[in-house]
Write a protein that holds these residues in place. Structure first.
Motif, short mmCIF file in Angstrom:
data_model
loop_
_atom_site.label_atom_id
_atom_site.label_comp_id
_atom_site.label_asym_id
_atom_site.label_seq_id
_atom_site.Cartn_x
_atom_site.Cartn_y
_atom_site.Cartn_z
N TYR A 3 -3.33 4.88 16.05
CA TYR A 3 -2.21 4.40 15.23
C TYR A 3 -0.99 5.32 15.33
O TYR A 3 0.11 4.93 14.97
CB TYR A 3 -2.67 4.19 13.79
N LYS A 4 -1.22 6.53 15.85
CA LYS A 4 -0.09 7.45 16.02
C LYS A 4 0.91 6.93 17.05
O LYS A 4 2.04 7.38 17.10
CB LYS A 4 -0.60 8.81 16.50
N LYS A 5 0.42 6.03 17.90
CA LYS A 5 1.29 5.53 18.97
C LYS A 5 2.27 4.45 18.51
O LYS A 5 3.04 3.93 19.31
CB LYS A 5 0.44 4.93 20.10
N ALA A 6 2.21 4.11 17.22
CA ALA A 6 3.07 3.03 16.73
C ALA A 6 4.54 3.33 16.99
O ALA A 6 5.00 4.45 16.77
CB ALA A 6 2.84 2.84 15.22
N LYS A 7 5.24 2.31 17.46
CA LYS A 7 6.68 2.47 17.73
C LYS A 7 7.44 1.34 17.06
O LYS A 7 7.01 0.18 17.11
CB LYS A 7 6.94 2.36 19.23
N TYR A 8 8.58 1.67 16.50
CA TYR A 8 9.42 0.64 15.89
C TYR A 8 9.85 -0.36 16.95
O TYR A 8 10.31 0.02 18.02
CB TYR A 8 10.65 1.29 15.25
N ALA A 42 1.59 6.91 6.53
CA ALA A 42 0.35 7.68 6.45
C ALA A 42 -0.62 7.25 7.56
O ALA A 42 -1.21 8.09 8.24
CB ALA A 42 -0.30 7.48 5.08
N LEU A 43 -0.71 5.96 7.75
CA LEU A 43 -1.61 5.42 8.77
C LEU A 43 -1.25 5.92 10.16
O LEU A 43 -2.12 6.26 10.96
CB LEU A 43 -1.53 3.88 8.74
N THR A 44 0.03 5.94 10.45
CA THR A 44 0.48 6.28 11.80
C THR A 44 0.80 7.77 11.94
O THR A 44 1.19 8.22 13.02
CB THR A 44 1.75 5.47 12.17
N GLU A 45 0.61 8.51 10.84
CA GLU A 45 0.91 9.95 10.81
C GLU A 45 2.32 10.24 11.29
O GLU A 45 2.58 11.21 12.00
CB GLU A 45 -0.13 10.73 11.63
N GLN A 46 3.23 9.35 10.94
CA GLN A 46 4.64 9.57 11.25
C GLN A 46 5.41 9.57 9.93
O GLN A 46 5.24 8.67 9.11
CB GLN A 46 5.16 8.45 12.16
N LYS A 47 6.23 10.60 9.77
CA LYS A 47 6.90 10.77 8.48
C LYS A 47 7.89 9.66 8.18
O LYS A 47 8.11 9.28 7.03
CB LYS A 47 7.61 12.12 8.42
N ALA A 48 8.55 9.18 9.21
CA ALA A 48 9.65 8.24 8.95
C ALA A 48 9.61 7.02 9.84
O ALA A 48 10.62 6.53 10.29
CB ALA A 48 10.98 8.97 9.13
N LEU A 49 8.39 6.54 10.13
CA LEU A 49 8.28 5.31 10.91
C LEU A 49 8.87 4.15 10.10
O LEU A 49 9.77 3.45 10.52
CB LEU A 49 6.82 5.02 11.26
N PHE A 65 6.26 -3.12 14.28
CA PHE A 65 5.93 -1.91 15.03
C PHE A 65 4.89 -2.27 16.07
O PHE A 65 3.93 -3.00 15.77
CB PHE A 65 5.36 -0.84 14.09
N THR A 66 5.07 -1.77 17.28
CA THR A 66 4.11 -2.05 18.34
C THR A 66 3.08 -0.93 18.41
O THR A 66 3.45 0.25 18.41
CB THR A 66 4.82 -2.14 19.71
N LEU A 67 1.80 -1.32 18.48
CA LEU A 67 0.72 -0.34 18.66
C LEU A 67 0.32 -0.27 20.12
O LEU A 67 0.24 0.78 20.73
CB LEU A 67 -0.48 -0.75 17.82
N ARG A 72 0.54 -5.64 16.93
CA ARG A 72 1.66 -5.15 16.11
C ARG A 72 1.27 -4.94 14.64
O ARG A 72 0.36 -5.60 14.14
CB ARG A 72 2.82 -6.16 16.17
N LEU A 73 2.00 -4.04 14.00
CA LEU A 73 1.94 -3.87 12.55
C LEU A 73 3.24 -4.41 11.99
O LEU A 73 4.30 -4.28 12.62
CB LEU A 73 1.83 -2.39 12.19
N VAL A 74 3.18 -4.96 10.80
CA VAL A 74 4.37 -5.57 10.21
C VAL A 74 4.55 -5.06 8.78
O VAL A 74 3.61 -5.09 7.98
CB VAL A 74 4.22 -7.12 10.20
N ASP A 75 5.76 -4.59 8.49
CA ASP A 75 6.10 -4.14 7.13
C ASP A 75 6.94 -5.25 6.49
O ASP A 75 8.06 -5.49 6.90
CB ASP A 75 6.91 -2.83 7.23
N LEU A 76 6.36 -5.92 5.51
CA LEU A 76 7.07 -7.06 4.90
C LEU A 76 7.94 -6.60 3.73
O LEU A 76 7.62 -5.62 3.06
CB LEU A 76 6.06 -8.09 4.40
#
Ligand SMILES: Nc1nc2c(ncn2[C@@H]2O[C@H](COP(=O)(O)OP(=O)(O)OP(=O)(O)O)[C@@H](O)[C@H]2O)c(=O)[nH]1
Ligand SMILES: [Mg+2]
Length: 205
Positions: A3-8, A42-49, A65-67, A72-76
């Motif tokens: 999940y750390k690889k998540a990218k906006y 928290a999931l992606t261990e990125q402070k400001a994703l 966000f692409t994994l 993908r992950l989606v923030d609604l």
């Protein structure tokens, strides 16, 4: 899944702007201020994703966000924030509803509810909608760091009793969670892994 690889990827104000309806999306939903963006960070261990709000109602776009390719992950956008105009509220609600009901690649919803008051109106509507549309739903009782053990048990019981009377437990699950303390992160990752790997199984056939 790492999940750390998540990218906006992008923010969509309307469904038409979303990427092709293919692959697997898991959407984080819940009331404004429930902690969706914090949980994604928290999931992606990125402070400001995902942006965490100082003022509620901050996330106004469907943020993707692409994994991995096609995952993908989606923030609604949060629902139920009282201070936005009714027109804006109606708009969000419609967009949210359309997303939930028409998006074929939406495999599951992570519903965040504040552990201190777990079954508010909107949340019940979301849970019942997931049941109606046959979506998988995993509920996070968030901000568990603010509760003592007795309160945690009470919160779980309230939700469990509510879910039990729906009599459709198969696709519904829940857990306590804290982005602040990292409580329940591994359990959340296991749940997400199982959902994303369901897509790999489908694809292999
Ligand atoms: N104590 C505690 N505070 C949290 C936790 N998660 C989020 N918060 C706080 O709750 C507030 C809202 O968090 P967000 O992650 O922005 O919530 P959101 O659901 O994305 O909100 P919207 O984008 O407005 O819908 C912020 O002040 C966070 O710092 C948690 O696990 N524990
Ligand atoms: Mg947010």
């Amino acid at each position: 899944m790492n999940y750390k690889k998540a990218k906006y990827l992008m923010g969509a104000a309307e469904l038409i702007q979303l990427p092709e309806d293919y692959g697997v999306e898991v959407a984080f939903a819940g009331r404004s201020n429930a902690g969706k963006s914090s949980a994604l960070n928290a999931l992606t261990e990125q402070k400001a994703l995902a942006r965490v709000s100082k003022t509620p109602g901050r996330t106004q776009l469907i943020n993707l966000f692409t994994l991995e390719e096609h995952k993908r992950l989606v923030d609604l956008p949060g629902y139920g924030y009282a201070k936005v105009s009714n027109k804006l509220k109606d708009n969000w609600q419609r967009t949210l509803e359309d997303y939930l009901t028409t998006r074929q690649c939406l495999y599951g919803i992570i519903l965040l509810v504040d552990a201190r008051h777990p079954i508010k109106n909107f949340d019940c509507m979301m849970i019942e909608a997931a049941v109606e549309y046959g979506l998988n739903m995993h509920i996070l009782l968030t901000k568990a760091d603010k509760l003592n053990n007795k309160e945690k048990a009470q919160s779980e019981k309230l939700l469990r009793d509510y879910l039990d009377q729906l009599k459709t437990s198969e696709r519904l699950s829940f857990q306590l969670f804290s982005s602040l303390k990292g409580t329940g992160l591994n359990k959340l990752r296991d749940k997400l892994d199982s959902w994303y790997s369901a897509f790999d199984d489908d694809f292999a056939q």
